[in-house]
Design an enzyme around this catalytic site. Structure first.
Site, PDB file in Angstrom:
ATOM      1  N   LYS A 182       1.080  -1.210   0.110  1.00 25.15           N
ATOM      2  CA  LYS A 182       0.016  -0.003  -0.142  1.00 25.15           C
ATOM      3  C   LYS A 182       0.997   1.364  -0.018  1.00 25.15           C
ATOM      4  CE  LYS A 182      -4.077   1.933   0.864  1.00 25.15           C
ATOM      5  NZ  LYS A 182      -5.038   1.592  -0.168  1.00 25.15           N
TER       6      LYS A 182
ATOM      7  N   ASN B 267     -12.460   4.232  -8.146  1.00 29.30           N
ATOM      8  CA  ASN B 267     -12.286   4.444  -6.734  1.00 29.30           C
ATOM      9  C   ASN B 267     -11.324   5.825  -6.172  1.00 29.30           C
ATOM     10  OD1 ASN B 267      -9.240   4.107  -5.367  1.00 29.30           O
ATOM     11  ND2 ASN B 267      -9.154   3.349  -7.347  1.00 29.30           N
TER      12      ASN B 267
ATOM     13  N   ASN C 123       5.039   6.576  -5.762  1.00 32.66           N
ATOM     14  CA  ASN C 123       3.698   6.772  -6.032  1.00 32.66           C
ATOM     15  C   ASN C 123       3.788   8.401  -6.595  1.00 32.66           C
ATOM     16  OD1 ASN C 123       0.856   7.441  -6.499  1.00 32.66           O
ATOM     17  ND2 ASN C 123       0.298   6.509  -4.881  1.00 32.66           N
TER      18      ASN C 123
ATOM     19  N   CYS D 178      -1.075   8.958  -7.946  1.00 33.43           N
ATOM     20  CA  CYS D 178      -2.291   8.668  -7.641  1.00 33.43           C
ATOM     21  C   CYS D 178      -3.391   9.823  -7.996  1.00 33.43           C
ATOM     22  CB  CYS D 178      -2.489   8.783  -5.891  1.00 33.43           C
ATOM     23  SG  CYS D 178      -4.011   8.587  -5.317  1.00 33.43           S
TER      24      CYS D 178
ATOM     25  N   LYS E 193       6.073   4.948 -10.355  1.00 37.23           N
ATOM     26  CA  LYS E 193       4.826   4.723 -11.062  1.00 37.23           C
ATOM     27  C   LYS E 193       4.134   6.178 -11.635  1.00 37.23           C
ATOM     28  CE  LYS E 193       0.779   1.987 -10.237  1.00 37.23           C
ATOM     29  NZ  LYS E 193       0.207   1.164  -9.294  1.00 37.23           N
TER      30      LYS E 193
ATOM     31  N   ILE F 272       0.728   1.954 -16.041  1.00 35.57           N
ATOM     32  CA  ILE F 272       0.267   3.018 -15.624  1.00 35.57           C
ATOM     33  C   ILE F 272      -0.531   2.909 -14.330  1.00 35.57           C
ATOM     34  CG2 ILE F 272      -0.146   4.018 -17.908  1.00 35.57           C
ATOM     35  CD1 ILE F 272      -3.054   3.377 -17.809  1.00 35.57           C
ATOM     36  N   ASN F 273      -0.926   4.161 -13.383  1.00 33.90           N
ATOM     37  CA  ASN F 273      -1.926   4.190 -12.683  1.00 33.90           C
ATOM     38  C   ASN F 273      -3.094   4.193 -13.023  1.00 33.90           C
ATOM     39  OD1 ASN F 273      -2.872   4.545  -9.932  1.00 33.90           O
ATOM     40  ND2 ASN F 273      -1.117   5.458  -9.219  1.00 33.90           N
ATOM     41  N   THR F 274      -4.217   4.476 -12.260  1.00 32.95           N
ATOM     42  CA  THR F 274      -5.449   4.591 -12.645  1.00 32.95           C
ATOM     43  C   THR F 274      -5.956   5.861 -13.382  1.00 32.95           C
ATOM     44  OG1 THR F 274      -6.165   5.603 -10.657  1.00 32.95           O
ATOM     45  CG2 THR F 274      -6.432   3.065 -10.783  1.00 32.95           C
TER      46      THR F 274
ATOM     47  N   GLY G  49      -5.426  -2.774 -16.027  1.00 32.72           N
ATOM     48  CA  GLY G  49      -6.593  -3.623 -16.906  1.00 32.72           C
ATOM     49  C   GLY G  49      -6.231  -5.196 -17.031  1.00 32.72           C
TER      50      GLY G  49
ATOM     51  N   GLY H 222      -3.793  -5.915 -10.328  1.00 35.31           N
ATOM     52  CA  GLY H 222      -5.026  -5.351  -9.100  1.00 35.31           C
ATOM     53  C   GLY H 222      -6.105  -5.753  -9.126  1.00 35.31           C
ATOM     54  N   THR H 223      -6.860  -4.651  -9.894  1.00 37.53           N
ATOM     55  CA  THR H 223      -8.425  -4.861  -9.758  1.00 37.53           C
ATOM     56  C   THR H 223      -8.992  -6.234 -10.012  1.00 37.53           C
ATOM     57  OG1 THR H 223      -8.497  -2.458 -10.579  1.00 37.53           O
ATOM     58  CG2 THR H 223     -10.570  -3.873 -10.814  1.00 37.53           C
TER      59      THR H 223
END
Lengths: 306, 243
Positions: free
Chosen positions: A48, A72, A128, A131, A166, A192-194, A245, A266-267
């Protein structure tokens, strides 16, 4: 024929992994017990994202699932770097490398956090800088190439462990961020990140998330992540870790072919806790079928076949 | 996908507990929960207290969000995500059900299902005081024998359910199911786990509710996905009872 190393083994910046499948930050990685369970089948685990102080994150609702993925805005909830040391202590027995994800608002915070993570035994740190929904952090710092370069070089000077960066896809030109990270001395980038996104609850006439705008993940962002990795591979010399993805082993192969040396997942774990094992099996079978002898042979193959 | 549904009935169970009934088409098993949002307060996890055609959640006023939920009236809208989580084992066997406070909301549908499936059950329900008792009439009407414990002795046995349970001969049961505050669950497990196959439902604060964020983790398990109903031995083997 005798192979020197197992078929799926990869090495990134000195990190030895049994396979190229890494648990992405923010998913099932707050508590050591959970990470140890995931690490049984993953090549590495990213923690995390941890900051200087404890943060509760945003109020619920912080997540919204729909057909094409998940939106999210958790708000970077974490116990703070001091308390997180307790979890890292329990992770020392872990055989897979643990990559410590950190977020800060400036160089000073990133350096302090990276040093702590190194001291706790992290095999690498992941900055990070991406985010999409926490004010003053993440992509708010990480979309400026000048800041990215200076943060990365400050962290590189401060620690001996490899430094991964990231990157956010929420910019016009992700390659300029990748190059900035490379110039700063990054050992790898993660892309990538979201992706910033929004859904509206039409009954309640407001965002489905308490924070408003959030980050979109899941199968819907696969083409965006692949495109970013493909573009970065053309410009960067350092390794790229693909993310975004992935839900099948075929998606893993796609990322490798686009130029990723490893991937973060992740997801998709929400639907299948045993996903890493299935991905590992699928990738291995494909490589055997195609006669590959190492993951490296697959990396960036799509760049040669155009 | 979340579902918006109108509240069709609001029942005041006692001064701090209300049940909200609504239509929700999905099949729900005893022990499962949903994430409930009224568009005003926070989204919160709630056990289903009714699992028939008209579902229900039973809400105790404990803070800002639950106070806001208590203001909701018939005809207003709730957004429901779910059903999520694991269920109580339901078989044609002999059950001992043990509820502390609002734990009775999660265990009542289980008791009814056990009877429908040819099993039998005895129910122990603990409350702080007699005026807080709810759902007991519902269970008795269904033909279930309910023993009451109250902390102050204003009804039934004076003391905690974890003490009352010691008066029961557990050899007569195949399963024990328990839901309530954490100290109660731990006390119950210490008493029962070696004598009878015990399942417990754990209440937890949750953020995502779908097994992603790790906010509700207990001994390496996610309460939202691996629970809320756990086989007690599985948790204990992973250090749950260690102080």
């Amino acid at each position: 024929m005798v192979r020197k190393t197992p078929l799926l083994a990869v090495e990134i910046a000195g990190l030895q992994m049994k396979n190229p499948l890494i648990l992405a930050s923010g998913i099932l990685d707050t508590y050591a017990e959970t990470m140890l369970r995931i690490a049984e089948h993953a090549g590495a685990v990213v923690t995390k994202s941890v900051g200087i102080e404890e943060r509760k994150g945003y109020e619920n609702p912080v997540i919204f699932e729909f057909k094409h993925g998940v939106l999210n805005a958790m708000g970077l909830p974490n116990p703070g770097i001091e308390k997180f040391g307790e979890e890292m202590k329990k992770l020392r027995e872990c055989r897979a490398p643990i990559i410590g994800s950190i977020f800060g608002k400036d160089e000073r915070e990133f350096v302090l956090l990276a040093r702590k993570m190194e001291m706790y035994g992290a095999a690498a740190v992941e900055l990070n800088l991406s985010c999409p929904h926490a004010s003053g952090y993440g992509m708010e710092v990480g979309r400026d190439p000048v800041l990215v370069k200076s943060i990365v070089s400050a962290v590189k000077e401060a620690v001996k462990v490899p430094v991964f960066v990231k990157l956010t896809p929420n910019v016009t030109d992700i390659v300029s961020l990748g190059l900035a990270a490379e110039e700063g001395g990054a050992d790898a980038v993660v892309a990538i990140n979201t992706v910033r996104g929004l859904r509206i609850d039409i009954e309640f006439k407001r965002s489905v998330l308490s924070a408003g705008i959030g980050g979109y993940s899941g199968p819907g962002i696969l083409p965006i992540g692949l495109r970013c990795v493909f573009e970065l591979k053309r410009a960067l010399k350092i390794p790229i870790i693909g993310c975004g993805g992935i839900s099948t082993w075929e998606n893993v192969i796609e990322y490798l072919m686009a130029g990723a040396s490893a991937v973060e997942v992740g997801t998709a774990l929400r639907e299948d806790a045993g996903l890493f094992k299935k991905l590992e099996r699928g990738v291995k079978k494909y490589m055997e079928r195609k006669g590959y002898e190492s993951v490296e042979e697959v990396v960036a193959i799509a760049h040669r076949n155009r | 996908m979340p579902l918006h549904t109108e509240i069709v009935e609001v029942v005041e169970e006692n001064s701090s507990v209300k049940t909200f009934r609504f239509k929700f088409g999905a099949k729900v098993k005893p022990g499962q929960f949903c994430m409930v949002w009224d568009g005003v307060g926070e989204e919160v996890p709630m056990s289903f207290s009714y699992i028939g055609k008209i579902k229900g959640i039973t809400v105790k006023k404990v803070g800002k969000t639950t106070e806001l939920l208590h203001q909701r009236r018939t005809g207003e809208i709730l957004r429901i995500r779910g059903p999520f989580g694991t269920q109580y084992p339901i078989q044609p066997k002999r059950y001992l059900l043990i509820a502390g406070g609002t734990g009775i909301a999660s265990l009542s549908p289980a008791a009814e299902e056990i009877l429908v499936n040819g099993g039998s059950c005895r129910f122990i329900a603990g409350f702080r005081t007699a005026s807080e008792i709810f759902f007991v009439e519902r269970l008795r009407k269904a033909g279930i024998d309910v023993a009451i414990a109250t902390d102050d002795g204003s009804a039934g046995f004076k003391g905690f359910v974890s003490e009352l349970v010691k008066k029961f001969d557990v050899e007569h049961f195949d399963y024990a199911l328990a839901c309530g505050p954490l100290p109660m669950l731990k006390a119950i497990c210490r008493t029962l786990v070696d004598e009878v196959e015990t399942y417990i439902s754990i209440e937890s604060l949750m953020k995502c509710g779908i097994g992603l964020c790790d906010s509700c983790s207990v001994c390496g398990f996610q309460v939202c996905k691996d629970g809320p109903v756990f086989r007690a031995k599985d948790l204990i083997e992973n250090g749950w009872l260690v102080e």
